[in-house]
Design a protein around this motif. Structure first.
Motif, PDB file in Angstrom:
ATOM      1  N   GLY A 314      39.836  76.562  21.515  1.00 10.65           N
ATOM      2  CA  GLY A 314      39.793  77.776  20.717  1.00 10.65           C
ATOM      3  C   GLY A 314      40.744  77.723  19.540  1.00 10.65           C
ATOM      4  N   VAL A 330      38.266  79.633  24.934  1.00 12.76           N
ATOM      5  CA  VAL A 330      37.263  79.728  25.995  1.00 12.76           C
ATOM      6  C   VAL A 330      37.571  78.651  27.020  1.00 12.76           C
ATOM      7  N   ALA A 342      31.825  79.811  31.135  1.00 11.01           N
ATOM      8  CA  ALA A 342      32.603  79.717  29.905  1.00 11.01           C
ATOM      9  C   ALA A 342      33.213  81.100  29.702  1.00 11.01           C
ATOM     10  N   ASP A 344      36.006  83.885  28.229  1.00  7.20           N
ATOM     11  CA  ASP A 344      36.820  84.280  27.079  1.00  7.20           C
ATOM     12  C   ASP A 344      38.255  84.583  27.535  1.00  7.20           C
ATOM     13  N   ASP A 371      34.562  90.166  27.418  1.00  7.08           N
ATOM     14  CA  ASP A 371      34.175  88.751  27.353  1.00  7.08           C
ATOM     15  C   ASP A 371      32.991  88.642  26.401  1.00  7.08           C
ATOM     16  N   VAL A 373      31.540  85.838  25.260  1.00  6.92           N
ATOM     17  CA  VAL A 373      30.821  84.566  25.352  1.00  6.92           C
ATOM     18  C   VAL A 373      29.437  84.805  25.941  1.00  6.92           C
ATOM     19  N   TYR A 389      28.047  77.077  24.990  1.00  8.55           N
ATOM     20  CA  TYR A 389      28.133  78.536  24.948  1.00  8.55           C
ATOM     21  C   TYR A 389      28.125  79.011  23.503  1.00  8.55           C
ATOM     22  N   ARG A 391      29.244  82.468  20.786  1.00 18.95           N
ATOM     23  CA  ARG A 391      29.920  83.744  20.545  1.00 18.95           C
ATOM     24  C   ARG A 391      29.754  84.098  19.073  1.00 18.95           C
ATOM     25  N   ASP A 400      40.067  88.749  20.208  1.00 19.61           N
ATOM     26  CA  ASP A 400      39.365  87.591  19.661  1.00 19.61           C
ATOM     27  C   ASP A 400      39.757  87.364  18.204  1.00 19.61           C
TER      28      ASP A 400
END
Length: 683
Positions: A314, A330, A342, A344, A371, A373, A389, A391, A400
């Motif tokens: 990340g 992640v 996966a 977050d 989350d 993801v 995954y 996002r 985030d």
């Protein structure tokens, strides 16, 4: 104005379509009066999901009001004739764009199921017009995971609990057991009524680690998750077997029903990363990514222990370099028998997660976030664990960070480490973390900078040397048991033939070469099993001029009979005794222990007699003038368990002595390292 219940569209994805099973067919078209170029085949993926293969549609004007609808209470034909859309729901809201042979997939929401509806259609909610559609049959049963039974137990202690077909390429075997002693055994699938050798693409399939050509080792009541190759669908299979290819022997199988109705395999990861960026974080971890519109898709690929480790990647908590505190990452893992994850995370400290913070999921009490993801999928290929995954670039979540698509280089962090008992990230391994700054422009031109992973290669193992037993005066009695074949180091090294996993032991020695004299009667105390129904524990002992034996299965060679209780017989059977490795020795082998010679191998074994029985049968064999100079002692029901018998008019005076040793290679290496350390300290 029609009453419409608006449903959220959870997933719309373009899929690869070549030669795939798509699910249970609802309809192959949209009716004979379909307009606006409407085309495509409609399938149920599961009870909540529909995919349309080859979807085409040309909306009129700007497409205002167009949507994919599902209706209740009427057939499609009645709804179209009446123009009444009052009991429909929108499953894919418009305005619909122009489609040309694309594949789309969408989920129903709010607990609705396909069987709740009577038709699917493309229409216009403003003009109350239906362009085309198809009725859903009454009593429609959508695909679902399906239990298909358990493995039969035919040999080598193969057995299982329930086998579940999760989708048409994913099979879960619960509590699978196999003793690992087969010489050339693999998970093997077929389309014939009988379990036998198959033609491509059927036959052996990848194991739970995605490896095709590695022989199956021991399974001790383990859950095993298998993924079929893309060219094979479980819906066309007759059986799945633990199958020995060299001897065309089925150790046990589970059969597939003819009416298998399971979801198609969706979301699989292509090994080819074409179209993705890729950077190697280390020799152990690689990260691929691709920005599409307002989202970014990642694939983490790791040479890790999939049943213990996680991979994390990340954005750093600092713009100056790698910093775990305040990082947005992640954490991904994919354990055997489990669905891929996966998760977050937002990291406030390197401590394990608690109510006060630490390395915590976004959904934890400490972070109290969301989350973000989605679309998690995974695959294991050639021992490499791959988790994919997606996002949003900017989720709007306070925990985030935003992935920039404007050419900005952003500092990243990564880690590899163990999961704790709560299945959360524990402290990374010593070398499993970011140690130097790495900045990435995530919207750069596509560049794959990842090398091939370096995987372990096979090394040549020490070979056991041949032993020789001479039937000289006073040594005319031989004890015959079953025992471990020693794999590549033992039976195969001594004979050049593939090992069955077990072999004959004469006087406690693995397949020694026997030297016998004509006219002398020799007594063989046979302990190879007496119950033909227990195939893996039934090994009649006999003499033949055929190098492989196994007369009951191939009728090859000449049998040289002996006597039991004065009666001439072709073979002898007796109470079952087997030389087995200790549990510690099996553990050591799993940790790559290597035996230097047979003596060290034998030192890790014990003799186990079924039910404590040692009821050997006396089998008397007397070579004569009709006996050839070279024979083989073998198993009557299985090939390649024994070895050579040299027959002479008079035994040679000079005997061949076996080379022996006393210390395993691992112990010798350890001693050498200790000696080296001592000398370095001394110097």
């Amino acid at each position: 104005m029609a009453l419409l219940i608006q449903l959220a569209v959870l997933c719309v994805t373009v899929l690869s379509v070549d030669g795939k099973y798509y699910g249970k067919e609802i309809a192959t078209g949209w009716g004979s009066s379909a307009s606006n170029g409407l085309a495509g085949s409609i399938y149920a993926v599961d009870k909540n999901t529909i995919q349309i293969i080859g979807f085409s549609f040309s909306p009129s004007g700007d497409g205002a009001g167009t949507a994919i609808l599902m209706g209740k209470g009427k057939t499609f034909e009645n709804a179209k004739t009446s123009g009444d859309l009052s009991n429909t729901v929108t499953v894919m809201a418009g305005p619909l764009k122009s489609y040309n042979g694309e594949d789309i997939i969408f989920d129903l929401s709010d607990g609705d199921e396909i069987s709740d509806f009577s038709y699917i259609a493309v229409g216009n909610t403003d003009s109350q017009e239906l362009y085309g559609g198809a009725s859903i049959p009454q009593g429609f049963v959508a695909p679902a995971q399906q239990d298909i039974g358990t493995f039969t137990s035919r040999a080598h202690k193969v057995r299982s609990q329930e086998v579940t077909v999760i989708d048409d390429r994913t099979i879960l075997i619960r509590s699978f057991r196999y003793d690992g002693q087969g010489p050339d055994a693999f998970f093997y699938v077929g389309v014939t009524d009988q379990v036998k050798i198959q033609q491509a693409p059927y036959g052996k399939i990848p194991d739970e680690n995605g490896i095709v050509d590695r022989k199956a080792t021991q399974y001790a009541d383990r859950d095993v998750l298998l993924t079929l190759p893309s060219a094979i669908s479980a819906t066309e299979l007759k059986w799945l077997s633990m199958f020995c290819i060299s001897y065309s022997h089925n150790f046990g199988e589970v059969t597939f029903p003819d009416d298998l109705n399971v979801p198609p395999h969706i979301g699989q990861i292509d090994i080819n990363r074409e179209g993705f960026n890729c950077e190697a974080m280390s020799e152990q971890l690689q990260v691929s990514w691709l920005i599409t519109n307002d989202s970014i898709t990642f694939e983490l690929a790791g040479n890790i222990n999939r049943n213990e480790d996680y991979m994390a990647f990340g954005l750093s908590g600092s713009t100056a370099g790698p910093q775990m505190n305040d990082a947005d990452v992640v954490v991904a893992d994919y354990r055997e028998g489990s669905t891929p994850r996966a998760v977050d995370y937002f990291i406030t400290s390197k401590a394990q997660c608690s109510s006060n913070g630490g390395t915590c999921p976004d959904t934890s009490t400490a972070n109290a976030a969301i989350d973000d993801v989605t679309d998690v999928s995974a695959e294991v290929t050639y021992g490499i664990t791959r988790v994919k995954y997606t996002r949003a670039l900017n989720t709007g979540d306070s925990k985030d960070k935003e992935y920039m698509a404007d050419g900005t280089e952003q500092q990243v962090v990564w880690a590899v480490g163990p999961l704790n008992t709560k299945m959360e990230a524990a402290k990374h391994y010593t070398n499993g973390r970011s140690s130097s700054p790495m900045a990435i422009d995530f919207n750069r031109d596509i560049a794959d900078n990842c090398p091939s992973f370096t995987l372990e290669t096979e090394v040549e193992l020490p070979k056991f040397t041949a032993h020789h037993l001479y039937g000289k005066k006073g040594q005319e009695v031989f004890t015959v048991d079953i025992g471990q074949a020693g794999s590549e180091q033992g039976y195969k090294a001594l004979t050049g033939l593939p090992s069955w996993g077990i072999a004959w032991y004469i006087n406690g020695v693995l397949i020694p070469e026997l030297h016998l004299e004509r006219g002398v009667s020799y007594t063989f105390l046979v302990g190879g099993g007496t119950d033909p129904s227990e195939g893996s524990m039934y090994h009649p002992f006999y003499f033949t001029d055929n190098i492989k034996g196994g007369y009951a299965t191939n009728s090859n060679g000449t049998i040289y009979p002996g006597k039991v209780d004065g009666e001439t017989v072709n073979y002898a059977v007796g109470g079952y005794c087997e030389w087995k490795l200790t549990s510690q020795a099996i553990t050591d082998l799993d940790n790559d222990n290597v035996y230097e010679c047979f003596e060290t191998f034998k030192a890790d074994m014990y003799l186990d007699c079924t039910d404590g029985s040692e009821e050997y049968t006396e089998f008397v064999f007397t070579p004569d003038s009709n006996t050839p100079d070279l024979l083989y002692y073998q198993c009557y029901t299985h090939e390649s368990l024994g070895w050579k018998v040299h027959v002479y008019d008079k035994l040679p005076k000079k005997e061949i002595a076996a080379e022996t040793c006393s210390a395993p290679v691992q112990a010798m290496l350890s001693s050498l390292l200790l000696l080296t350390a001592f000398l370095l300290n001394f110097l």
